[in-house]
Write an enzyme that holds these catalytic residues in place. Structure first.
Site, PDB file in Angstrom:
ATOM      1  N   ARG A 149       0.822  -1.221   0.000  1.00 47.91           N
ATOM      2  CA  ARG A 149       0.000   0.000   0.000  1.00 47.91           C
ATOM      3  C   ARG A 149       0.848   1.260   0.000  1.00 47.91           C
ATOM      4  O   ARG A 149       0.471   2.260  -0.606  1.00 47.91           O
ATOM      5  CB  ARG A 149      -0.928  -0.006   1.206  1.00 47.91           C
ATOM      6  N   LYS A 155     -19.818 -16.576   2.048  1.00 46.23           N
ATOM      7  CA  LYS A 155     -21.283 -16.534   2.143  1.00 46.23           C
ATOM      8  C   LYS A 155     -21.964 -15.872   0.954  1.00 46.23           C
ATOM      9  O   LYS A 155     -21.429 -14.928   0.373  1.00 46.23           O
ATOM     10  CB  LYS A 155     -21.674 -15.740   3.392  1.00 46.23           C
ATOM     11  N   GLY A 176      -9.797  -8.391  -0.675  1.00 46.07           N
ATOM     12  CA  GLY A 176      -8.656  -8.872   0.101  1.00 46.07           C
ATOM     13  C   GLY A 176      -8.233 -10.301  -0.170  1.00 46.07           C
ATOM     14  O   GLY A 176      -7.070 -10.562  -0.478  1.00 46.07           O
ATOM     15  N   GLY A 221     -14.133  -3.651  -0.051  1.00 49.39           N
ATOM     16  CA  GLY A 221     -15.514  -3.142  -0.005  1.00 49.39           C
ATOM     17  C   GLY A 221     -15.753  -2.064  -1.047  1.00 49.39           C
ATOM     18  O   GLY A 221     -16.806  -2.035  -1.700  1.00 49.39           O
TER      19      GLY A 221
HETATM   20  P1  AMP Z   1     -15.177 -13.532   1.993  1.00 50.58           P
HETATM   21  O1  AMP Z   1     -14.605 -12.667   3.073  1.00 50.58           O
HETATM   22  O2  AMP Z   1     -16.669 -13.689   2.070  1.00 50.58           O
HETATM   23  O3  AMP Z   1     -14.690 -13.162   0.613  1.00 50.58           O
HETATM   24  O4  AMP Z   1     -14.663 -14.993   2.301  1.00 50.58           O
HETATM   25  C1  AMP Z   1     -13.316 -15.348   2.257  1.00 50.58           C
HETATM   26  C2  AMP Z   1     -13.163 -16.553   3.114  1.00 50.58           C
HETATM   27  O5  AMP Z   1     -13.992 -17.580   2.603  1.00 50.58           O
HETATM   28  C3  AMP Z   1     -11.768 -17.106   3.155  1.00 50.58           C
HETATM   29  O6  AMP Z   1     -11.242 -16.911   4.435  1.00 50.58           O
HETATM   30  C4  AMP Z   1     -11.961 -18.597   2.846  1.00 50.58           C
HETATM   31  O7  AMP Z   1     -11.241 -19.427   3.733  1.00 50.58           O
HETATM   32  C5  AMP Z   1     -13.452 -18.780   3.071  1.00 50.58           C
HETATM   33  N1  AMP Z   1     -13.970 -19.953   2.357  1.00 50.58           N
HETATM   34  C6  AMP Z   1     -13.859 -20.242   1.052  1.00 50.58           C
HETATM   35  N2  AMP Z   1     -14.398 -21.457   0.811  1.00 50.58           N
HETATM   36  C7  AMP Z   1     -14.862 -21.927   1.977  1.00 50.58           C
HETATM   37  C8  AMP Z   1     -15.502 -23.153   2.377  1.00 50.58           C
HETATM   38  N3  AMP Z   1     -15.770 -24.100   1.484  1.00 50.58           N
HETATM   39  N4  AMP Z   1     -15.816 -23.312   3.667  1.00 50.58           N
HETATM   40  C9  AMP Z   1     -15.527 -22.335   4.561  1.00 50.58           C
HETATM   41  N5  AMP Z   1     -14.931 -21.175   4.249  1.00 50.58           N
HETATM   42  C10 AMP Z   1     -14.597 -20.981   2.973  1.00 50.58           C
END
Ligand code: AMP
Length: 429
Positions: free
Chosen positions: A48, A231, A387, A410
């Site tokens: 950064r 999610k 990220g 974000g």
């Molecule tokens: P996000 O912050 O929503 O972009 O999510 C990123 C996170 O999703 C990372 O820390 C990954 O470890 C997690 N992730 C990806 N696939 C899975 C999975 N199958 N089960 C649990 N966590 C996951």
């Protein structure tokens, strides 16, 4: 809807950093120096800081003086030495090749700013040591009847704080894309105290704007978007927005299992949002209606524990045994993802395809990254942002083989969702 990143909009920005001559001017520059530190306060990744150098160096080379401001971490309006920007002063000095003075209180730096001569640099302490920066009332619950009054009072204090920062300089430059989606004192409110010709975006911000613009207005087809992460709920806004634009939409990572469950599958103890099953079915229906090729995982690498050393098996996403959870994309899925990516001409990737932090569950994200690299080599424009997907391409050493790696998490998602970013709107005047 007219988008903030339309070229049309962009051309309306009054002043660009290239046009401006900083000779003899004091410039206050909002950067994102929220760099990770180890327990001894040493910087572990200075990307950064390096990202903001073209802007900072241009100002100094023109014969201007620099007042640099940033936040670090989430000190919640209180002084916290662990989040002091004093820890990064020497690194900034090293990269700028000149001494850097430090203002221990960003709201009490008028004398130091006034004393700056051309070529000199002043770094302000963490803006978020003052609650006025974020403009949120502290120590009062949102449910409290007095909250609205406290918020109003804080907004007034925020203006005063922004005015103080503005008083240090002749010109304001915003080069912090990562915080452009926040209406904070230093990212947006401060711009009200400069006229249209004395506020502008920095080079990094310009690059981000152009990259998002490429994705939104200069779409070469096929356009493939890959949304991963944990999610559905946190990505729904962008998924719905992309549905009107893309040819292929890959949904992967943890959200795979919400879809599998919604379609009647057994997902064991996989991450699954039970209250989003209808939403998942709705996404499938909308994709059909709009003619979007929705690509979901069919097989996965399941584990009997959420750890790198867990026992694993490859199984259908629709048939994960009790006590097992889907952790990564399986071999068949990796192929279908790669097929939807490798011939694309526009690519957007946000969010990993598995728990990539564990080395044994990186294959899905790796397959995506490799296919993006291949498509990019064949002339596609690829934007990787958010990220975790940035961490993925860095982990695989592929960051310089994609077209653009965004610094915004974000902010990038909100921009692509079509939201107006306050940090950019404020400059437009
Ligand atoms: P996000 O912050 O929503 O972009 O999510 C990123 C996170 O999703 C990372 O820390 C990954 O470890 C997690 N992730 C990806 N696939 C899975 C999975 N199958 N089960 C649990 N966590 C996951």
């Amino acid at each position: 809807m007219r988008h903030i990143f339309d070229i049309d909009f962009y051309n309306h920005i009054n002043m660009t950093i290239d046009q401006y001559n900083f000779n003899g001017k004091k410039a206050i520059v909002r950067v994102d120096f929220n760099v990770p530190l180890d327990e001894n306060g040493h910087i572990t990744d200075d990307t950064r800081i390096r990202g903001a150098l073209p802007t900072l160096k241009k100002i100094l080379a023109d014969g201007g003086s620099l007042i640099i401001m940033s936040h670090m971490g989430k000190p919640k309006g209180k002084v916290n030495p662990k989040m002091s920007l004093a820890q990064i002063k020497d690194t900034v000095a090293k990269y700028l090749g000149t001494e850097v003075e430090f203002a221990a209180d960003c709201a009490d730096a008028a004398a130091q700013a006034a004393a700056l001569k051309p070529g000199q640099v002043l770094l302000l302490e963490n803006l978020r040591f003052h609650p006025e920066e974020e403009g949120k009332p502290v120590g009062i619950d949102k449910e409290d009847p007095a909250y609205d009054a406290a918020k109003k009072e804080m907004k007034e204090k925020q203006k005063e704080f922004a005015k103080t920062l503005a008083s240090y300089a002749d010109v304001y430059v915003n080069d912090a894309f990562g915080t452009a989606h926040r209406r904070h004192a230093s990212t947006a409110v401060i711009a009200d105290y400069f006229d249209a010709d004395s506020k502008m975006l920095g080079y990094l911000m310009e690059k981000e704007v152009n990259a998002v613009d490429n994705i939104l207005s200069n779409i070469n087809r096929p356009f493939t978007a890959i949304m991963g992460g944990s999610k559905v709920s946190t990505k729904i806004g962008i998924i719905e927005n992309l549905m009107d634009k893309v040819d292929n939409l890959i949904l992967c990572g943890g959200m795979t299992y919400t879809f599998a469950k919604a379609l009647g599958g057994n997902v064991g103890k996989s991450i699954c949002e039970m209250d989003k099953l209808d939403l998942a079915l709705d996404i499938i229906k909308k994709a059909k209606e709009k003619g979007v090729n929705l690509v979901l995982g069919t097989d996965c690498v399941a584990a009997d524990d959420f750890s790198n050393d867990a026992n694993t098996m490859v199984t259908s996403c629709m048939d994960i045994p009790e006590g097992w959870e889907g952790m990564d994309a399986g071999p068949e899925t990796r192929k279908s993802f790669a097929n939807a990516i490798k011939d694309a001409k526009t690519i957007l990737w946000n969010g990993p395809a598995g728990v990539f932090e564990f080395d044994n569950f990186t294959a899905g994200s790796r397959a995506i990254a490799d296919a993006i690299v291949e498509a990019t080599a064949n002339g596609a424009f690829s934007l990787v942002g958010g990220g975790d997907s940035v961490a993925c391409v860095n982990k695989f050493g592929l960051a310089d083989k994609v077209s653009y790696v965004s610094t915004g998490g974000g902010a990038l998602l909100e921009a692509i969702e079509g939201k107006v970013l306050p940090g950019i709107a404020a400059i437009r005047g």
